[in-house]
Design an enzyme around this catalytic site. Structure first.
Site, PDB file in Angstrom:
ATOM      1  N   GLU A   1       0.835  -1.196   0.000  1.00 23.66           N
ATOM      2  CA  GLU A   1       0.000   0.000   0.000  1.00 23.66           C
ATOM      3  C   GLU A   1       0.868   1.243   0.000  1.00 23.66           C
ATOM      4  O   GLU A   1       1.952   1.237   0.560  1.00 23.66           O
ATOM      5  CB  GLU A   1      -0.822   0.057   1.290  1.00 23.66           C
ATOM      6  CG  GLU A   1      -1.775  -1.076   1.441  1.00 23.66           C
ATOM      7  CD  GLU A   1      -2.230  -1.256   2.880  1.00 23.66           C
ATOM      8  OE1 GLU A   1      -2.528  -0.255   3.547  1.00 23.66           O
ATOM      9  OE2 GLU A   1      -2.297  -2.406   3.324  1.00 23.66           O
TER      10      GLU A   1
ATOM     11  N   CYS B   1       6.409  -6.942   7.472  1.00 21.13           N
ATOM     12  CA  CYS B   1       7.453  -6.408   8.351  1.00 21.13           C
ATOM     13  C   CYS B   1       7.763  -7.464   9.405  1.00 21.13           C
ATOM     14  O   CYS B   1       6.898  -8.252   9.762  1.00 21.13           O
ATOM     15  CB  CYS B   1       6.942  -5.133   9.027  1.00 21.13           C
ATOM     16  SG  CYS B   1       8.149  -4.325  10.102  1.00 21.13           S
TER      17      CYS B   1
ATOM     18  N   SER C   1      11.275   6.861   8.582  1.00 21.25           N
ATOM     19  CA  SER C   1      10.805   6.538   9.929  1.00 21.25           C
ATOM     20  C   SER C   1      11.302   5.155  10.332  1.00 21.25           C
ATOM     21  O   SER C   1      11.165   4.196   9.577  1.00 21.25           O
ATOM     22  CB  SER C   1       9.272   6.576   9.936  1.00 21.25           C
ATOM     23  OG  SER C   1       8.775   6.235  11.205  1.00 21.25           O
TER      24      SER C   1
ATOM     25  N   CYS D   1      -1.086   1.892   7.902  1.00 17.72           N
ATOM     26  CA  CYS D   1      -0.378   1.019   6.966  1.00 17.72           C
ATOM     27  C   CYS D   1      -0.621  -0.457   7.260  1.00 17.72           C
ATOM     28  O   CYS D   1      -0.637  -0.878   8.394  1.00 17.72           O
ATOM     29  CB  CYS D   1       1.116   1.321   6.994  1.00 17.72           C
ATOM     30  SG  CYS D   1       1.806   1.405   8.643  1.00 17.72           S
TER      31      CYS D   1
END
Ligand code: SAH
Length: 342
Positions: free
Chosen positions: A84, A104, A188, A330
């Site tokens: 995304e 992740c 980030s 996210c």
């Protein structure tokens, strides 16, 4: 894939396959304008066949538009993996929030991206591809840049995919390319200390943002497993060194989770810890994730938290929530789509 290559590298690529140099410029222009191979009008079919294998095959699969104008894009890659990215419109232009990995492996308890672990890293060209596709969707091209700012706050931990992410920064900020100023790029991280030092060596002008979310290690470890690896003090030290070296102000993200990190003591400890350091704290009310049990602190409480930090001498703001009605956080949308596909 050709999007992984810089302008110079594309020129060597065409040379290697025996084409004249101007073909490199045409191919580069097509890629940066987000065109598919079929859409290129100045290359013959025979030539297209030669580069077909290397030409990018990513595409916008779907796009959802929120009431507030925020857009969420689902990008599909050649191997069918999807990520995304989120487009936000501000007064000064468009900011695109890109993903750096498919899934992740950091395991943060409040985050939707990490629910199914890491599928794979994205290549530099796949991160850049998100920018090129959305730029085109906005009516842009190589010569008409619509996206002005980039934040690496989508799915994935950027510093866990260091080489691709730094190559992406090089590509997207290259003068011969979209030429997005490094000052308008934010990275980030949950705080991978050795990689923060490695990033410093790159001497970029980007903004480093740290997902802090707690002011003591035990509490941080409750929601962020990475806290068992790196202590807050080590992260702050790395940030101070980063600031010394680059002169770039550090941003801290502090997501407020009800009853976990939103007390008066949490606020005081945070203020004490960061006092005197030229940084900014972004206070973010948790975006609740369906599969998770953690609850959000109210927006009103978030303002109080930020005001308290300000009264204690810090620079702090509450982040505007955008795109809530389109699963803005996210990873939320990818999870929904994965479920509906299986
Ligand atoms: N892995 C990187 C970048 C991706 S997450 C990082 O940890 O910084 C981008 C930001 O969104 C991080 O600050 C992350 O902690 C925050 N975030 C993730 N899920 C969230 C949620 N459900 N609500 C609010 N913030 C969230």
């Amino acid at each position: 894939m050709l999007t992984d290559l810089s302008f110079e590298e594309i020129k060597s690529y065409v040379k290697k396959i025996g084409l004249p140099e101007f073909r490199g410029e045409q191919i580069f222009d097509a890629i940066y304008s987000g065109k598919t191979l079929q859409e290129i009008s100045n290359l013959s079919n025979a030539l297209k066949d030669i580069i077909a294998e290397d030409y990018p095959k990513y595409k916008i699969e779907k796009c959802f538009t929120s009431k507030d104008g925020t857009k969420k894009y689902i990008i599909r890659f050649a191997d069918d993996n999807i990520v995304e990215c989120v487009l936000m419109k501000y007064k000064y232009g468009y900011t695109l929030c890109v993903s750096t990995q498919v899934g992740c492996r950091m395991g943060c308890k409040f985050c939707a991206s990490t629910l199914y672990g890491l599928a794979r890293n994205l290549s530099a060209g796949e991160i850049l591809g998100q920018v090129l596709l959305v730029n085109r969707d906005l009516g842009g091209s190589l010569k008409k840049r619509m996206i002005t700012n980039i934040v690496m706050m989508g799915s994935g931990e950027p510093l866990d995919n260091f080489d691709s992410v730094t190559k992406f920064i090089d590509l997207v900020s290259a003068g011969k390319g979209l030429n997005i100023s490094q000052r308008n790029i934010s990275l980030s991280t949950c705080g991978l200390v050795p990689q923060i030092y490695k990033l410093m060596e790159k001497d970029y002008n980007i903004t480093l943002t740290i997902s802090l979310h707690a002011s003591e290690d035990e509490k941080r470890a409750e929601v962020m497993p990475i806290a068992n690896r790196y202590k807050i003090a080590e992260i702050i030290k790395a940030c101070k060194d980063y600031y010394e070296k680059t002169g770039r102000r550090i941003y801290f993200e502090y997501t407020l989770i009800k009853g976990v990190n939103d007390s008066e003591e949490d606020c005081l400890r945070l203020a004490k810890m960061l006092k005197g350091f030229n940084c900014h704290v972004n206070v973010i009310p948790l975006n609740e994730v369906k599969e998770r049990t953690l609850k959000a602190t109210s927006r009103l409480e978030a303002y109080k938290f930020a005001d308290r930090l300000k009264a204690l001498g810090l620079s702090a703001t509450v982040r505007r929530t955008m795109g809530e009605d389109i699963a803005g956080a996210c990873g939320q949308l990818r999870n929904k789509l994965l479920k509906s596909e299986n």
